[in-house]
Design a protein around this motif. Structure first.
Motif, PDB file in Angstrom:
ATOM      1  N   SER A 157       5.042  -8.050  -5.584  1.00 38.20           N
ATOM      2  CA  SER A 157       4.460  -8.757  -6.731  1.00 38.20           C
ATOM      3  C   SER A 157       4.286 -10.241  -6.461  1.00 38.20           C
ATOM      4  O   SER A 157       3.412 -10.891  -7.047  1.00 38.20           O
ATOM      5  CB  SER A 157       5.335  -8.551  -7.974  1.00 38.20           C
ATOM      6  OG  SER A 157       6.594  -9.190  -7.819  1.00 38.20           O
ATOM      7  N   ILE A 163       0.117 -11.951 -11.751  1.00 36.48           N
ATOM      8  CA  ILE A 163       0.180 -10.501 -11.946  1.00 36.48           C
ATOM      9  C   ILE A 163       1.027 -10.134 -13.154  1.00 36.48           C
ATOM     10  O   ILE A 163       0.832  -9.095 -13.780  1.00 36.48           O
ATOM     11  CB  ILE A 163       0.735  -9.810 -10.676  1.00 36.48           C
ATOM     12  CG1 ILE A 163       0.553  -8.291 -10.746  1.00 36.48           C
ATOM     13  CG2 ILE A 163       2.199 -10.163 -10.470  1.00 36.48           C
ATOM     14  CD1 ILE A 163      -0.878  -7.842 -10.708  1.00 36.48           C
ATOM     15  N   ARG A 192      -3.889  -1.026   1.570  1.00 35.48           N
ATOM     16  CA  ARG A 192      -3.784  -0.099   0.450  1.00 35.48           C
ATOM     17  C   ARG A 192      -2.400   0.546   0.478  1.00 35.48           C
ATOM     18  O   ARG A 192      -1.975   1.085   1.500  1.00 35.48           O
ATOM     19  CB  ARG A 192      -4.862   0.987   0.539  1.00 35.48           C
ATOM     20  CG  ARG A 192      -4.825   2.002  -0.604  1.00 35.48           C
ATOM     21  CD  ARG A 192      -5.176   1.348  -1.929  1.00 35.48           C
ATOM     22  NE  ARG A 192      -5.047   2.268  -3.037  1.00 35.48           N
ATOM     23  CZ  ARG A 192      -6.042   3.036  -3.498  1.00 35.48           C
ATOM     24  NH1 ARG A 192      -7.230   3.007  -2.898  1.00 35.48           N
ATOM     25  NH2 ARG A 192      -5.858   3.825  -4.529  1.00 35.48           N
ATOM     26  N   ARG A 207       6.618  -4.697 -15.810  1.00 35.74           N
ATOM     27  CA  ARG A 207       5.905  -5.193 -14.636  1.00 35.74           C
ATOM     28  C   ARG A 207       5.772  -4.124 -13.569  1.00 35.74           C
ATOM     29  O   ARG A 207       4.707  -3.942 -12.963  1.00 35.74           O
ATOM     30  CB  ARG A 207       6.632  -6.407 -14.056  1.00 35.74           C
ATOM     31  CG  ARG A 207       5.907  -7.036 -12.868  1.00 35.74           C
ATOM     32  CD  ARG A 207       6.863  -7.750 -11.940  1.00 35.74           C
ATOM     33  NE  ARG A 207       7.838  -6.834 -11.347  1.00 35.74           N
ATOM     34  CZ  ARG A 207       8.800  -7.217 -10.511  1.00 35.74           C
ATOM     35  NH1 ARG A 207       8.928  -8.503 -10.214  1.00 35.74           N
ATOM     36  NH2 ARG A 207       9.646  -6.341 -10.009  1.00 35.74           N
ATOM     37  N   GLN A 210       3.205  -1.394 -14.403  1.00 35.73           N
ATOM     38  CA  GLN A 210       1.860  -1.951 -14.285  1.00 35.73           C
ATOM     39  C   GLN A 210       1.463  -2.119 -12.823  1.00 35.73           C
ATOM     40  O   GLN A 210       0.368  -1.722 -12.404  1.00 35.73           O
ATOM     41  CB  GLN A 210       1.791  -3.304 -14.989  1.00 35.73           C
ATOM     42  CG  GLN A 210       0.477  -4.058 -14.773  1.00 35.73           C
ATOM     43  CD  GLN A 210       0.535  -5.489 -15.264  1.00 35.73           C
ATOM     44  OE1 GLN A 210       1.410  -5.845 -16.033  1.00 35.73           O
ATOM     45  NE2 GLN A 210      -0.385  -6.318 -14.811  1.00 35.73           N
ATOM     46  N   LEU A 211       2.351  -2.697 -12.034  1.00 35.26           N
ATOM     47  CA  LEU A 211       2.031  -3.001 -10.647  1.00 35.26           C
ATOM     48  C   LEU A 211       1.920  -1.735  -9.802  1.00 35.26           C
ATOM     49  O   LEU A 211       1.014  -1.612  -8.964  1.00 35.26           O
ATOM     50  CB  LEU A 211       3.110  -3.925 -10.069  1.00 35.26           C
ATOM     51  CG  LEU A 211       2.785  -4.636  -8.756  1.00 35.26           C
ATOM     52  CD1 LEU A 211       1.500  -5.439  -8.885  1.00 35.26           C
ATOM     53  CD2 LEU A 211       3.935  -5.553  -8.361  1.00 35.26           C
ATOM     54  N   THR A 212       2.813  -0.788 -10.028  1.00 38.26           N
ATOM     55  CA  THR A 212       2.768   0.456  -9.264  1.00 38.26           C
ATOM     56  C   THR A 212       1.512   1.254  -9.585  1.00 38.26           C
ATOM     57  O   THR A 212       0.848   1.784  -8.683  1.00 38.26           O
ATOM     58  CB  THR A 212       4.016   1.312  -9.562  1.00 38.26           C
ATOM     59  OG1 THR A 212       5.194   0.562  -9.238  1.00 38.26           O
ATOM     60  CG2 THR A 212       3.998   2.585  -8.742  1.00 38.26           C
ATOM     61  N   SER A 213       1.171   1.329 -10.855  1.00 33.62           N
ATOM     62  CA  SER A 213      -0.038   2.056 -11.253  1.00 33.62           C
ATOM     63  C   SER A 213      -1.280   1.414 -10.650  1.00 33.62           C
ATOM     64  O   SER A 213      -2.187   2.105 -10.172  1.00 33.62           O
ATOM     65  CB  SER A 213      -0.159   2.086 -12.778  1.00 33.62           C
ATOM     66  OG  SER A 213       0.944   2.744 -13.363  1.00 33.62           O
ATOM     67  N   GLY A 214      -1.323   0.087 -10.656  1.00 32.35           N
ATOM     68  CA  GLY A 214      -2.471  -0.602 -10.087  1.00 32.35           C
ATOM     69  C   GLY A 214      -2.556  -0.464  -8.582  1.00 32.35           C
ATOM     70  O   GLY A 214      -3.642  -0.347  -8.012  1.00 32.35           O
ATOM     71  N   ALA A 215      -1.395  -0.459  -7.922  1.00 32.21           N
ATOM     72  CA  ALA A 215      -1.377  -0.381  -6.460  1.00 32.21           C
ATOM     73  C   ALA A 215      -1.841   0.974  -5.956  1.00 32.21           C
ATOM     74  O   ALA A 215      -2.432   1.085  -4.878  1.00 32.21           O
ATOM     75  CB  ALA A 215       0.030  -0.671  -5.946  1.00 32.21           C
TER      76      ALA A 215
END
Length: 216
Positions: A157, A163, A192, A207, A210-215
Motif C-alpha cells: 500500500s 490509496i 500484476r 483498507r 479495498q486494496l486486495t480487491s483492486g490488486a
C-alpha cells in the motif's frame, strides 16, 4: 492465470487437499528416529490458547504433561503437534517461544498454524508476485516458506499515494516489523499481483479489503 485470494477457511474439499500432505510430512518427520516396531499407532494434537498456555503462562501442569511424552533420555515416545488457527509469525519463531515457556525443545515442524498449509503452494507461486495480508509478519512467513516475490499488504500500500483516504484519521500503525529491503516503486506498480494470501486477521480491514480487491 486466474488471480486468487487464499485463506484457510475455504471449501472443505480444497482445504483437505492442502492439509493431507502437510500432516503426512509432520508424521514422518516426528517418527523417523524410531524403528517401525517402536512407533506408536497414534499422535496427539494440542491446541495452544486456553489448553497449553493462557497468554504466556502455562496452564496447570501442561509442561509436566508434555514431558511425559518423552522417555528418560529425552527421546520422543509419542509424536505430537501444536495445532492453532492463529498465526502471523513464522513457525520457527513460535516454536522458539513455546520451547522457552514450556522448557521443552519444540521443533518448527511441530507447530501447525492457520497458514502453515500455504507451504504446499510454493511450487505454484514461488516466483510469482504475491501479497501477504494480516497482522504480525506475513511477508516474513511467506519468505520462510520459499515464496521469492512477496510483499506485505502494508508495504504494498505504501507504493500508492492516496490509496487510503482515511489514513489521516487512523490512530494505529499496522506496518510489518522487520520488513524486507525496499522494492523500487516502478517494479511494484508495473507488476500484476497473482495471488493474495490471508495469514491472519488484518488490523485495517477496510483498507486491506479495498486494496486486495483492486490488486486482483
Amino acid at each position: 492465470m486466474r488471480h486468487q485470494i487464499f485463506r484457510i477457511a475455504s471449501q472443505k474439499r480444497s482445504r483437505d487437499c492442502i492439509l493431507r500432505p502437510f500432516f503426512d510430512n509432520v508424521t514422518r518427520s516426528l517418527s523417523q528416529n524410531s524403528s517401525q516396531s517402536e512407533r506408536p499407532s497414534f499422535g496427539v494434537a494440542f491446541d495452544i490458547d486456553g489448553v497449553i498456555l493462557l497468554g504466556h503462562t502455562p496452564v496447570g501442569g501442561s509442561p509436566r504433561a508434555l514431558r511425559r511424552l518423552y522417555d528418560d533420555l529425552g527421546a520422543l515416545k509419542i509424536p505430537y503437534v501444536f495445532l492453532t488457527n492463529g498465526g502471523g509469525f513464522p513457525e520457527s519463531r513460535r516454536a522458539a517461544e513455546l520451547s522457552e515457556i514450556l522448557g521443552i525443545n519444540i521443533l518448527p515442524s511441530q507447530v501447525i498454524q492457520g497458514h502453515s498449509p500455504f507451504k504446499q503452494l510454493v511450487n505454484r507461486f514461488e516466483n510469482e508476485f504475491v501479497i501477504a495480508v494480516g497482522k504480525g509478519e506475513p511477508a516474513a512467513v511467506m519468505t520462510e516458506y520459499g515464496f521469492k516475490n512477496v510483499l506485505s499488504i502494508d508495504e504494498y500500500s505504501s507504493y500508492f499515494d492516496g490509496i487510503d483516504p482515511l489514513k489521516p484519521y487512523k490512530m494505529w500503525t499496522a506496518r510489518e516489523i522487520g520488513n524486507s529491503v525496499k522494492t523500487k516503486r516502478g517494479d511494484v506498480v508495473s507488476k500484476r499481483v497473482q495471488a493474495a494470501f490471508v495469514l491472519s486477521d488484518p488490523v485495517d480491514w477496510s483498507r486491506d479489503i479495498q486494496l486486495t480487491s483492486g490488486a486482483l
